[in-house]
Write a protein that holds these residues in place. Structure first.
Motif, PDB file in Angstrom:
ATOM      1  N   PRO A 191      31.512  32.654  52.020  1.00  0.00           N
ATOM      2  CA  PRO A 191      31.736  32.124  50.662  1.00  0.00           C
ATOM      3  C   PRO A 191      31.456  30.636  50.557  1.00  0.00           C
ATOM      4  N   GLU A 192      31.644  29.910  51.654  1.00  0.00           N
ATOM      5  CA  GLU A 192      31.390  28.470  51.612  1.00  0.00           C
ATOM      6  C   GLU A 192      29.905  28.183  51.357  1.00  0.00           C
ATOM      7  N   ASP A 193      29.035  29.089  51.809  1.00  0.00           N
ATOM      8  CA  ASP A 193      27.604  28.880  51.621  1.00  0.00           C
ATOM      9  C   ASP A 193      27.225  28.898  50.144  1.00  0.00           C
ATOM     10  N   HIS A 194      27.928  29.724  49.350  1.00  0.00           N
ATOM     11  CA  HIS A 194      27.629  29.776  47.914  1.00  0.00           C
ATOM     12  C   HIS A 194      28.059  28.479  47.225  1.00  0.00           C
ATOM     13  N   LYS A 195      29.132  27.895  47.690  1.00  0.00           N
ATOM     14  CA  LYS A 195      29.610  26.656  47.089  1.00  0.00           C
ATOM     15  C   LYS A 195      28.631  25.521  47.323  1.00  0.00           C
ATOM     16  N   LYS A 196      27.959  25.531  48.454  1.00  0.00           N
ATOM     17  CA  LYS A 196      27.009  24.475  48.768  1.00  0.00           C
ATOM     18  C   LYS A 196      25.752  24.575  47.897  1.00  0.00           C
ATOM     19  N   SER A 197      25.442  25.765  47.405  1.00  0.00           N
ATOM     20  CA  SER A 197      24.214  25.928  46.634  1.00  0.00           C
ATOM     21  C   SER A 197      24.388  25.578  45.155  1.00  0.00           C
ATOM     22  N   ILE A 198      25.608  25.264  44.737  1.00  0.00           N
ATOM     23  CA  ILE A 198      25.848  24.911  43.332  1.00  0.00           C
ATOM     24  C   ILE A 198      25.520  23.440  43.132  1.00  0.00           C
ATOM     25  N   SER A 199      24.846  23.173  42.050  1.00  0.00           N
ATOM     26  CA  SER A 199      24.496  21.775  41.762  1.00  0.00           C
ATOM     27  C   SER A 199      25.730  21.026  41.251  1.00  0.00           C
ATOM     28  N   ASP A 200      25.637  19.713  41.229  1.00  0.00           N
ATOM     29  CA  ASP A 200      26.751  18.878  40.771  1.00  0.00           C
ATOM     30  C   ASP A 200      27.066  19.120  39.306  1.00  0.00           C
ATOM     31  N   SER A 201      26.053  19.294  38.482  1.00  0.00           N
ATOM     32  CA  SER A 201      26.297  19.526  37.054  1.00  0.00           C
ATOM     33  C   SER A 201      27.005  20.868  36.830  1.00  0.00           C
ATOM     34  N   ARG A 226      29.098  22.250  38.995  1.00  0.00           N
ATOM     35  CA  ARG A 226      30.475  22.024  39.438  1.00  0.00           C
ATOM     36  C   ARG A 226      31.289  21.332  38.355  1.00  0.00           C
ATOM     37  N   ASP A 227      30.674  20.367  37.673  1.00  0.00           N
ATOM     38  CA  ASP A 227      31.366  19.664  36.579  1.00  0.00           C
ATOM     39  C   ASP A 227      31.682  20.625  35.430  1.00  0.00           C
ATOM     40  N   TYR A 228      30.761  21.548  35.149  1.00  0.00           N
ATOM     41  CA  TYR A 228      30.957  22.498  34.069  1.00  0.00           C
ATOM     42  C   TYR A 228      32.072  23.480  34.413  1.00  0.00           C
ATOM     43  N   ILE A 229      32.117  23.931  35.652  1.00  0.00           N
ATOM     44  CA  ILE A 229      33.122  24.901  36.074  1.00  0.00           C
ATOM     45  C   ILE A 229      34.514  24.266  36.069  1.00  0.00           C
ATOM     46  N   SER A 230      34.612  22.998  36.498  1.00  0.00           N
ATOM     47  CA  SER A 230      35.931  22.367  36.603  1.00  0.00           C
ATOM     48  C   SER A 230      36.514  21.934  35.303  1.00  0.00           C
TER      49      SER A 230
END
Length: 93
Positions: free
Chosen positions: A77-87, A89-93
């Motif tokens: 699961p950590e591998d999927h988190k690394k493939s998310i872009s910064d934008s 991550r900002d949208y999800i949070s």
């Protein structure tokens, strides 16, 4: 021709001759019923079942070893988190 092919041909011819000689009708006792059946049918069916059982018992076994390398390792699961872009991550949070 290979030896195996010659053996199969000779064996098939011998079985065919044997079946054609034994065509008379005999009383065959099933568990609860007695029937008049040709020897040809009884011997032919038993031979066919014998070939099927022989193949089933003699076929190569498939073994799985713990030493085999996995071609597709499980994705963590950590591998999927690394493939998310910064934008994203900002949208999800």
């Amino acid at each position: 021709m290979r030896t195996k092919t010659i053996f199969i041909i000779v064996f098939t011819v011998l079985i065919t001759i044997f079946l054609m000689i034994n065509t008379d009708v005999v009383e065959f006792n099933f568990i609860f019923v007695k029937k008049d059946i040709s020897k040809l049918l009884v011997v032919g069916v038993c031979t066919f079942i014998g070939f099927i059982l022989g193949y089933w018992v003699g076929r190569p076994k498939v073994t799985v070893s713990s030493y085999d390398h996995k071609e597709n390792p499980q994705v963590k699961p950590e591998d999927h988190k690394k493939s998310i872009s910064d934008s994203d991550r900002d949208y999800i949070s």
